[in-house]
Design a protein around this motif. Structure first.
Motif, PDB file in Angstrom:
ATOM      1  N   PHE C  68       2.061 -10.564   0.755  1.00 43.59           N
ATOM      2  CA  PHE C  68       0.631 -10.725   0.468  1.00 43.59           C
ATOM      3  C   PHE C  68       0.197  -9.786  -0.652  1.00 43.59           C
ATOM      4  O   PHE C  68      -0.642 -10.150  -1.483  1.00 43.59           O
ATOM      5  CB  PHE C  68      -0.191 -10.478   1.731  1.00 43.59           C
ATOM      6  N   ALA C  69       0.778  -8.586  -0.679  1.00 42.21           N
ATOM      7  CA  ALA C  69       0.443  -7.653  -1.753  1.00 42.21           C
ATOM      8  C   ALA C  69       0.862  -8.240  -3.099  1.00 42.21           C
ATOM      9  O   ALA C  69       0.130  -8.128  -4.097  1.00 42.21           O
ATOM     10  CB  ALA C  69       1.132  -6.314  -1.519  1.00 42.21           C
ATOM     11  N   VAL C  70       2.017  -8.905  -3.119  1.00 50.65           N
ATOM     12  CA  VAL C  70       2.481  -9.523  -4.361  1.00 50.65           C
ATOM     13  C   VAL C  70       1.462 -10.550  -4.842  1.00 50.65           C
ATOM     14  O   VAL C  70       1.077 -10.587  -6.014  1.00 50.65           O
ATOM     15  CB  VAL C  70       3.863 -10.184  -4.134  1.00 50.65           C
ATOM     16  N   LEU C  71       0.977 -11.386  -3.907  1.00 51.60           N
ATOM     17  CA  LEU C  71       0.017 -12.424  -4.300  1.00 51.60           C
ATOM     18  C   LEU C  71      -1.291 -11.797  -4.793  1.00 51.60           C
ATOM     19  O   LEU C  71      -1.898 -12.268  -5.759  1.00 51.60           O
ATOM     20  CB  LEU C  71      -0.249 -13.357  -3.108  1.00 51.60           C
ATOM     21  N   LEU C 454       2.445   4.108 -10.945  1.00 53.67           N
ATOM     22  CA  LEU C 454       1.938   3.139 -11.920  1.00 53.67           C
ATOM     23  C   LEU C 454       1.027   2.122 -11.222  1.00 53.67           C
ATOM     24  O   LEU C 454       0.062   1.627 -11.801  1.00 53.67           O
ATOM     25  CB  LEU C 454       3.109   2.439 -12.611  1.00 53.67           C
ATOM     26  N   THR C 455       1.325   1.802  -9.985  1.00 52.94           N
ATOM     27  CA  THR C 455       0.494   0.839  -9.263  1.00 52.94           C
ATOM     28  C   THR C 455      -0.868   1.422  -8.936  1.00 52.94           C
ATOM     29  O   THR C 455      -1.903   0.790  -9.146  1.00 52.94           O
ATOM     30  CB  THR C 455       1.165   0.416  -7.939  1.00 52.94           C
ATOM     31  N   PHE C 456      -0.880   2.622  -8.382  1.00 54.81           N
ATOM     32  CA  PHE C 456      -2.107   3.077  -7.739  1.00 54.81           C
ATOM     33  C   PHE C 456      -2.901   4.079  -8.553  1.00 54.81           C
ATOM     34  O   PHE C 456      -4.097   4.210  -8.326  1.00 54.81           O
ATOM     35  CB  PHE C 456      -1.803   3.619  -6.343  1.00 54.81           C
ATOM     36  N   ALA C 487       1.983  -4.400 -12.872  1.00 52.41           N
ATOM     37  CA  ALA C 487       3.334  -4.104 -13.356  1.00 52.41           C
ATOM     38  C   ALA C 487       3.983  -3.050 -12.465  1.00 52.41           C
ATOM     39  O   ALA C 487       5.155  -3.172 -12.075  1.00 52.41           O
ATOM     40  CB  ALA C 487       3.260  -3.604 -14.798  1.00 52.41           C
ATOM     41  N   GLY C 488       3.205  -2.025 -12.132  1.00 52.73           N
ATOM     42  CA  GLY C 488       3.736  -0.991 -11.240  1.00 52.73           C
ATOM     43  C   GLY C 488       4.140  -1.571  -9.902  1.00 52.73           C
ATOM     44  O   GLY C 488       5.169  -1.191  -9.330  1.00 52.73           O
ATOM     45  N   ALA C 489       3.359  -2.534  -9.413  1.00 55.15           N
ATOM     46  CA  ALA C 489       3.667  -3.119  -8.106  1.00 55.15           C
ATOM     47  C   ALA C 489       5.015  -3.819  -8.132  1.00 55.15           C
ATOM     48  O   ALA C 489       5.760  -3.782  -7.144  1.00 55.15           O
ATOM     49  CB  ALA C 489       2.569  -4.088  -7.688  1.00 55.15           C
TER      50      ALA C 489
END
Lengths: 231, 99, 558
Positions: C68-71, C454-456, C487-489
């Motif tokens: 779900f995080a990816v989506l 990078l994500t957060f 991108a970080g994710a």
């Protein structure tokens, strides 16, 4: 592999059939079980606590509606039920006492008496519930506040009182409905001679649970039935 | 821990006290005590609960650990109620943001 | 007498070279090979096997929640809400939150590592109530089944917080099933906590006094207190929401005079301390790892132990800081704001004491240590931004923005998951009897750390600039930071997939581990890897403090 067999701990000193392998001794096992039951009862306190909190808040916000709603509850039935439940606590205490002395038949008799008293309580509760259904005092679209002598804005919080009434007494009754089969099972085990003065922990734990249910009612009775009775 | 056997006499005495207190709380509710009706009802309920906990549930004869669990549970329930009451009791002292 | 060991020979020896096949040890009975077959697992009462059952459960839920995080991150690559509709997006972040919070973060370290290690660390044969332990796993799986049912039948869109009156009155999604799923899994948490409390009180080995306990055990004791005292409150809260939807109970219904803010009080009374259910066990892991890879006793051991309890207790007094703009009284807000600052004290004690432990220690940077150091850094950022949010005035500005999202992800992902991964690596040889590939593991740890930041980190800036959470479309000027975050994710996702692959690989092909590959202290390292079902051949007796790392011990060959 003698060392592995050793670790099973099934050597001669530790062969009491009720001692599970990871405890040192029966008293240690009993201590742990009793403490575990108490921790469980603490969780029960917090579980009921949410409803007691809601009750406290709304009773202070809508005192008049709570008084008028409470007066419609049947004080006699509530008081009789309190007495019935206290009696069942006494019989339960006697049941635990008998099992600690190894009196098998007395244990079974006291436990069955406890079940009987618990059933009487639930029967009276059912009569009270039916009365509330008959008078349209169940929260929902068909709730009618006329009989409570409340009008307009003041009539709405009466639904909250009855919502809390049903939630709290319902949760309490659910605990009794769960408790009664457990007591019956324990009585059956007692009848089969499973308990002894050395090992009767299940009877004690069941007793703790039943007394806890009694305590909840000890608070529910004055909070729900005894608001503003003197007016 | 050696087990403490409570004599049935104690149980019966506690039972009688509980019944008397039940009658007492019903009676007290029918008398106008002004602001004291609720505190009296609660005090009687707490007394009854204490009797059950101490004698029927053997806390008087149990380890300190059990007593600690009981005390902790009560303290936490009071924390919950006190924290929320702190909000409701002070809510109208000044306007809340956004109202 | 502390002697500084030169950097050349510092630290625990590298994982020893695997023994040549010719001298491979004969098959030894352990908890894994003592019995085979599905039944021997599904009916086991061995805490170690139950821990592995939990490991399977939480890993499944982690990758579900991760999907779900990816989506979510895919949707947020572009400013226009063009990948999914807004209703779908609401369901995505709700399912992500519910699964990650209730089905991964809360059970992850306690139910997997705690379950496996607490009896080993205290020299017991099992938890106090082994059957209850198995029951708690089944309860967890039933709760998870409810959640998966919600997922396949259309989802739920209330946010993981189930706020009323939306959840009780307006939402047309599967609130009842989702609420029941969380309600049910709560009992698994309660039973685990109960089991730990009784076990730690009653089953410690002779000589193992409270102040000789490993800090991991102290942390789990504090966690268990929260589980036992807090979880029942969320249970009754969600039960009333379910009853309100099904039977029109009306307790939170404003039309009857009910107050939705009361729901928030009840919800956060549990859900704030729940954050400490996630972070305290991770802190326990970090304490073990930092001591082992600095070859030193944790600086100020007693204070660190007490700070766990202090976090558990103070953590119960701060829930109102989630409700500063809810209509809660300003005075209550002031008190909750002040109390929230107090949590920083025991948290900072931990950070300072870990750092002081490193000082003059002989530090080595094996994978668990990389995660532990990452934890300290990221937890510090998460904790300090928590202080911003605890400040009543500033919170009004950033409430419900990505600043909050970034803050709690620094605690939960940067803190709890880093601790979890560090712990999994540290005790992997004990759990499986195999060593993981150290080089790959270090690479993965670095990838996780880089990907996480990078994500957060961009989300802090997004939030401060005013981007609200829970929207699937946003103004164009926020795109650069959102693309960085997405991108970080993807890097972070790679970092999580790598351990999944090499750990599974190592279960079959990894070199065999000795009983104590890290030369660590602690009773769990005194028994074979993997341990026998009864944990110890003989009842261990403890005669020394925790973390008695000393130079002379280094020389002794175990």
């Amino acid at each position: 592999m003698s060392s592995v067999a050793d670790a099973h701990g099934r050597d001669a000193d530790r062969h009491h059939p009720d001692l599970v392998h990871h405890f040192e001794s029966l008293p240690a096992q009993k201590e742990a079980a009793t403490f575990g039951m108490w921790v469980f009862l603490v969780t029960e306190v917090m579980f009921f606590g949410g409803l007691f909190l809601a009750y406290t808040i709304y009773r202070n916000l809508y005192f008049h509606a709570f008084v008028q709603s409470s007066r419609h509850l049947n004080l006699t039935l509530g008081a009789v039920n309190t007495a019935v439940l206290i009696c069942s606590s006494l019989t339960m205490a006697m049941g635990v006492h008998s099992s600690a002395l190894g009196r098998r038949r007395a244990t079974v008799a006291w436990l069955l008496l406890t079940v009987a008293l618990g059933s009487v309580f639930l029967g009276i509760k059912a009569v009270e519930y039916k009365d509330k259904f008959d008078h349209h005092l169940v929260p929902g679209e068909r709730f009618q506040a006329e009989e409570l002598h409340l009008e307009g804005e003041e009539s709405r919080p009466a639904q909250i009182f009855y919502a809390l009434y049903f939630a709290m007494t319902g949760l309490h009754a659910t605990h009794m409905v769960i408790g009664i089969p457990i007591i019956l099972f324990i009585a059956w085990m007692a009848h089969r001679g499973r308990f002894s003065p050395e090992y009767h922990t299940p009877v004690e734990l069941t007793g703790l649970y039943w007394h806890f249910v009694d305590i909840i009612w000890i608070f529910l009775f004055p909070l729900l039935y005894l608001i503003g009775r003197h007016h | 821990m050696s087990e403490h056997i409570v004599s049935p006499g104690v149980y019966v005495a506690v039972f009688v006290a509980l019944m008397v207190l039940t009658a007492g709380t019903v009676f007290a509710a029918t008398v106008d005590l002004g602001m004291w009706n609720t505190p009296v009802a609660l005090l009687i309920a707490v007394t009854k609960a204490a009797l059950v906990v101490l004698f029927f549930m053997h806390v008087k004869y149990s380890s300190r650990l059990v007593a600690l669990a009981v005390g902790g549970g009560i303290l936490w329930l009071l924390t919950l109620i006190a924290g929320v009451a702190a909000d409701y009791l002070t809510r109208n002292w000044v306007g809340t943001p956004g109202t | 007498m502390t002697t500084q060991i030169g950097p050349g020979e510092s630290g625990p020896p590298r994982p020893p070279v695997p023994p040549a096949p010719a001298e491979a040890p004969p098959p030894r009975v352990n908890y894994l090979n003592v019995a085979y077959g599905v039944k021997s697992w599904l009916l086991t009462t061995d805490h170690k096997r139950i821990a592995l059952l939990y490991l399977a459960g939480v890993t499944l839920m982690f990758f579900l929640g991760g999907a779900f995080a990816v989506l979510i991150r895919l949707e947020l690559v572009t400013p226009a809400g063009d990948l999914v509709q807004s209703e779908t997006y609401n369901k995505l972040f709700t399912m992500h939150g519910i699964i990650m919070v209730f089905f991964f973060l809360i059970p992850s370290i306690p139910a997997v590592l705690g379950n496996f290690l607490i009896p080993l660390m205290i020299g017991a044969r099992d938890l106090a109530f082994p059957r209850l332990n198995l029951a708690s796993w089944y309860i967890y799986m039933i709760g998870a089944a409810f959640t998966i049912f919600v997922l396949v039948s259309g989802g739920v869109d209330t946010g993981w917080t189930f706020y009323t009156p939306y959840s009780t009155t307006y939402s047309n999604t599967h609130v009842v099933a989702a609420g029941l799923g969380v309600f049910i899994t709560g009992f698994s948490s309660i039973l685990t906590g109960l089991n730990f409390i009784v076990t730690i009180h009653r089953m410690r080995a002779p000589g193992l006094t409270w102040f000789r306990l490993p800090l991991f055990v102290w942390a789990h004791y504090a966690t268990s207190l929260i589980m036992v005292l807090g979880t029942p409150v969320i249970a009754i809260t969600l039960l009333t929401v379910v009853l309100e939807r099904t039977l029109h109970l009306g307790i939170y219904d404003p039309r009857l005079g009910g107050d939705p803010v009361l729901f928030q009080h009840l919800f956060w009374f549990y859900s704030h301390p729940a954050v400490y259910i996630m972070i305290l066990p991770a802190m326990g892991v970090v304490s073990e790892v930092v001591a082992c890879f600095s070859r030193k006793r944790i600086f100020g051991y007693e204070v660190v132990a007490m700070s766990s309890l202090a976090i558990a207790v103070i953590g119960f007094l701060v829930w109102g800081h989630h409700m500063f703009i809810s209509g809660q009284s300003t005075y209550a807000g002031l008190v909750f704001s002040f109390l929230s600052f107090l949590v920083a004290i025991p948290s900072a004690i931990k950070v300072f004491n870990w750092t002081s432990t490193l000082y003059k220690g002989s530090v080595s940077y094996d994978t668990p240590m990389l995660y532990a150091i990452g934890f300290v850094g990221l937890f510090t950022i998460g904790g300090l931004t928590g202080l911003f949010l605890a400040a009543l005035g500033l919170d009004v500005h950033v409430t419900d923005t990505y600043f909050v999202v970034a803050h709690f992800h620094y605690i939960m992902v940067g803190g709890a998951i880093m601790g979890y991964l560090g712990g999994i690596h540290f005790w992997w040889p004990k759990i499986t009897g195999r060593l993981y590939p150290e080089m790959w593991a270090r690479v993965a740890a670095v990838i996780v750390f880089a990907g996480f930041n990078l994500t957060f980190f961009p989300q802090f800036i997004l939030g401060y600039l005013g981007m609200p959470r829970r929207y699937h479309a946003y103004p164009e000027e926020f795109q650069v930071l959102n693309v960085m975050s997405s991108a970080g994710a993807s890097i972070l996702g790679l970092g999580y997939l790598l351990p999944m692959i090499y750990l599974v690989w190592s279960m079959r092909y990894g070199p065999r581990a000795s009983a104590n590959p890290w030369q660590a202290k602690g009773l769990e390292w005194q028994t074979a890897s993997p341990p026998i079902t009864e944990n110890f051949e003989r009842q261990p007796v403890v005669s020394e403090e925790a973390y008695a790392y000393a130079p002379e011990e280094e020389a002794r060959v175990v």
